[in-house]
Design an enzyme around this catalytic site. Structure first.
Site, PDB file in Angstrom:
ATOM      1  N   LYS A  75       0.865  -1.190   0.000  1.00  0.00           N
ATOM      2  CA  LYS A  75       0.000   0.000   0.000  1.00  0.00           C
ATOM      3  C   LYS A  75       0.892   1.228   0.000  1.00  0.00           C
ATOM      4  O   LYS A  75       1.878   1.278   0.725  1.00  0.00           O
ATOM      5  CB  LYS A  75      -0.858  -0.023   1.280  1.00  0.00           C
ATOM      6  CG  LYS A  75      -1.878   1.086   1.346  1.00  0.00           C
ATOM      7  CD  LYS A  75      -3.167   0.693   0.644  1.00  0.00           C
ATOM      8  CE  LYS A  75      -4.059   1.889   0.351  1.00  0.00           C
ATOM      9  NZ  LYS A  75      -3.627   2.668  -0.835  1.00  0.00           N
ATOM     10  N   LYS A  77       4.520   2.633   8.730  1.00  0.00           N
ATOM     11  CA  LYS A  77       3.312   3.400   9.079  1.00  0.00           C
ATOM     12  C   LYS A  77       2.085   2.491   9.230  1.00  0.00           C
ATOM     13  O   LYS A  77       1.353   2.578  10.214  1.00  0.00           O
ATOM     14  CB  LYS A  77       3.075   4.420   7.956  1.00  0.00           C
ATOM     15  CG  LYS A  77       2.039   5.462   8.258  1.00  0.00           C
ATOM     16  CD  LYS A  77       1.742   6.319   7.027  1.00  0.00           C
ATOM     17  CE  LYS A  77       2.970   6.908   6.383  1.00  0.00           C
ATOM     18  NZ  LYS A  77       2.636   7.886   5.329  1.00  0.00           N
ATOM     19  N   LYS A 134       5.634   2.420  -2.599  1.00  0.00           N
ATOM     20  CA  LYS A 134       5.543   3.819  -3.047  1.00  0.00           C
ATOM     21  C   LYS A 134       5.864   3.870  -4.523  1.00  0.00           C
ATOM     22  O   LYS A 134       6.647   3.058  -5.021  1.00  0.00           O
ATOM     23  CB  LYS A 134       6.557   4.684  -2.290  1.00  0.00           C
ATOM     24  CG  LYS A 134       6.227   6.142  -2.309  1.00  0.00           C
ATOM     25  CD  LYS A 134       5.188   6.420  -1.255  1.00  0.00           C
ATOM     26  CE  LYS A 134       4.852   7.858  -1.070  1.00  0.00           C
ATOM     27  NZ  LYS A 134       4.127   8.036   0.192  1.00  0.00           N
ATOM     28  N   THR A 162      -5.777  12.809   6.305  1.00  0.00           N
ATOM     29  CA  THR A 162      -4.424  12.986   6.847  1.00  0.00           C
ATOM     30  C   THR A 162      -4.412  14.124   7.858  1.00  0.00           C
ATOM     31  O   THR A 162      -3.852  13.994   8.954  1.00  0.00           O
ATOM     32  CB  THR A 162      -3.412  13.237   5.710  1.00  0.00           C
ATOM     33  OG1 THR A 162      -3.593  12.226   4.720  1.00  0.00           O
ATOM     34  CG2 THR A 162      -1.988  13.195   6.221  1.00  0.00           C
ATOM     35  N   ASN A 203      -3.388  19.928   0.133  1.00  0.00           N
ATOM     36  CA  ASN A 203      -4.499  19.183   0.732  1.00  0.00           C
ATOM     37  C   ASN A 203      -4.266  18.908   2.222  1.00  0.00           C
ATOM     38  O   ASN A 203      -5.112  19.196   3.066  1.00  0.00           O
ATOM     39  CB  ASN A 203      -4.680  17.875  -0.066  1.00  0.00           C
ATOM     40  CG  ASN A 203      -5.677  16.939   0.583  1.00  0.00           C
ATOM     41  OD1 ASN A 203      -6.670  17.379   1.142  1.00  0.00           O
ATOM     42  ND2 ASN A 203      -5.402  15.657   0.526  1.00  0.00           N
ATOM     43  N   SER A 211      -7.617   5.206   3.547  1.00  0.00           N
ATOM     44  CA  SER A 211      -7.442   4.445   2.301  1.00  0.00           C
ATOM     45  C   SER A 211      -7.802   2.983   2.532  1.00  0.00           C
ATOM     46  O   SER A 211      -8.453   2.333   1.703  1.00  0.00           O
ATOM     47  CB  SER A 211      -5.984   4.503   1.834  1.00  0.00           C
ATOM     48  OG  SER A 211      -5.783   5.560   0.934  1.00  0.00           O
TER      49      SER A 211
HETATM   50  N1  GLU Z   1       0.439   9.035   0.240  1.00  0.00           N
HETATM   51  C1  GLU Z   1      -0.115   8.860   1.538  1.00  0.00           C
HETATM   52  C2  GLU Z   1       0.958   8.496   2.545  1.00  0.00           C
HETATM   53  O1  GLU Z   1       2.105   8.747   2.326  1.00  0.00           O
HETATM   54  C3  GLU Z   1      -1.272   7.887   1.536  1.00  0.00           C
HETATM   55  C4  GLU Z   1      -0.968   6.507   1.100  1.00  0.00           C
HETATM   56  C5  GLU Z   1      -2.196   5.636   0.939  1.00  0.00           C
HETATM   57  O2  GLU Z   1      -3.285   6.111   1.203  1.00  0.00           O
HETATM   58  O3  GLU Z   1      -2.005   4.483   0.544  1.00  0.00           O
HETATM   59  O4  GLU Z   1       0.685   8.036   3.609  1.00  0.00           O
END
Ligand code: GLU
Length: 417
Positions: A67, A91, A103, A187, A218, A357
């Site tokens: 993810k 995370k 990523k 977030t 955002n 998410s």
């Molecule tokens: N880009 C966001 C992060 O760095 C969200 C990642 C996601 O929702 O998978 O946490």
């Protein structure tokens, strides 16, 4: 100079040693499982072709499908994407959601592409990486300079390629196309839950506690707005072009600043309401000056590596909320600790985004739609429980919140491994 990936895994390895993790396991933990680099070619509106460097790093899937977001940014590079993929794995584990870490990115300035070119690029990214994606394999989401529109093109392209509508292949989609209530604000909302808990631990109340926010996209805007509503006093705001600082002990309403930004194209024009501008009580500042403002709380919501050896001693905040992934150079964490600054680290502070998410993914798999109140109630519980777990670990090991979060995350991932 040591790259960000080396610095990050060094910091994680130190945390892993504090929980007596076996050396071989540490080695596996800090090694990405798959690194994919591609060249993506699109047709420009002018008729010519343009080639971009694109990446997907799948770091660890011991706890569930990979993810993590996809960023479109001129500074994207493999070292950065690897670091961010590793942080995603940590995370998800810190907040206990059953997903792994990945990523992706494309090196480009999306502001230089037209709407149609951006769509072609988004779809081309999916075609390039399709073999590695899927709801039970790897589920991308938005990140820096990517948004629900881009996720919608990507989910559509993926569905076309596999021959059936597969909403759960991407998260952060628009509400009309399988997105979750609350995802856009998630977030910032998660960040406020963490900040409120930390402020409580310090025996403070939000009212009148001053705050400066770097980054007015955002995440930064969402956080600033929620903080303003909770009673924090917003004394500085900035975006990539520069910032503004309130004078004479004034408070700034982020909503009005956003209206000004939309009207004038820049945050530092003036503080305007419609055509009435108030340029007296606010002063333009640079991004660097914003980081050094005399505010109780500094929120990092822009890019990585903002607090470094070069400016750490001029930072005056007592609390730093690190919403930007890697906002603080790992080598200055020790200095901040010595100076008594409480750092609420990225892997905890910004986990609200990936948590919602995960809710979106679950809703898509079950063809459900949850109301916003349910989304935020679940999010609040996850964020406050995770905060308390990290805080207890911090006290037990006399560690920093970042070391504690790394310990919690690493323990969960390696147990699954
Ligand atoms: N880009 C966001 C992060 O760095 C969200 C990642 C996601 O929702 O998978 O946490």
């Amino acid at each position: 100079m040591t790259g960000i990936f080396q610095k990050t895994i060094k910091q994680a390895s130190q945390a892993a040693r504090l929980i007596n993790l076996d050396k071989k396991l540490i080695k596996r933990l800090i090694t990405p499982q798959r690194v994919v680099s591609k060249k993506v070619i699109i047709k420009l509106d002018s008729g010519g072709n343009k080639t971009f460097s694109a990446y997907r790093v799948q770091f660890n899937n011991a706890r569930g499908p990979y993810k993590g977001g996809i960023r479109f940014h001129p500074q994207v590079n493999l070292d950065e994407i690897k670091t961010l993929a590793f942080l995603m794995a940590i995370k998800c584990a810190v907040v206990g959601i059953p997903m792994g870490g990945a990523k992706g990115g494309v090196q480009l300035n999306p502001k230089e592409l037209s709407f149609n070119e951006l769509e072609r690029l988004s779809r081309a990214w999916v075609r390039a990486f399709k073999n590695y994606l899927g709801p039970h394999q790897d589920v991308p989401a938005p990140d820096v300079y990517t948004n629900p529109q881009i996720m919608s093109w990507m989910a559509d392209e993926y569905s076309r390629l596999v021959g059936k509508k597969t909403l759960a292949a991407f998260t952060g989609k628009p509400l009309t196309e399988g997105g979750s209530e609350g995802r856009e604000l998630a977030t910032g909302q998660g960040g406020i839950y963490i900040l409120n808990e930390a402020v409580k631990k310090l025996g403070l109340k939000p009212k009148g506690v001053t705050m400066a926010v770097q980054g007015f996209g955002n995440v930064g805007y969402g956080l600033a707005q929620l903080a303003y509503q909770a009673g924090y006093k917003i004394i500085g705001l900035s975006d990539s072009q520069g910032g503004i600082m309130a004078l004479n002990g004034k408070n700034m309403d982020p909503l009005k600043v956003m209206e000004t930004k939309k009207e004038h194209g820049q945050i530092h024009a003036c503080y305007c309401l419609g055509t009435v501008c108030d340029c007296v009580n606010y002063k333009k500042i640079t991004n660097d000056e914003l980081l050094k403002l005399k505010a109780d709380i500094l929120v990092l919501a822009a890019l990585e590596n903002q607090i470094t050896g070069g400016n750490v001693n001029q930072v005056k905040a007592k609390i730093i909320l690190e919403l930007a992934n890697g906002g603080i150079d790992p080598v200055v964490d020790g200095i901040l600790k010595k100076r008594g600054v409480l750092v609420l680290p990225d892997v905890l502070a910004n986990a609200g985004g990936v948590t919602v998410s995960y809710f979106e993914w679950r809703q898509n798999l079950k063809n459900e739609h949850w109301p916003e109140s349910a989304v935020f109630a679940k999010l609040k519980k996850i964020m406050t429980d995770s905060f308390n777990e990290v805080w207890q670990t911090m006290e037990k090991y006399q560690a920093t919140p970042r070391q504690a979060a790394l310990m919690v995350g690493i323990k969960r991932i390696t147990e699954a491994m």
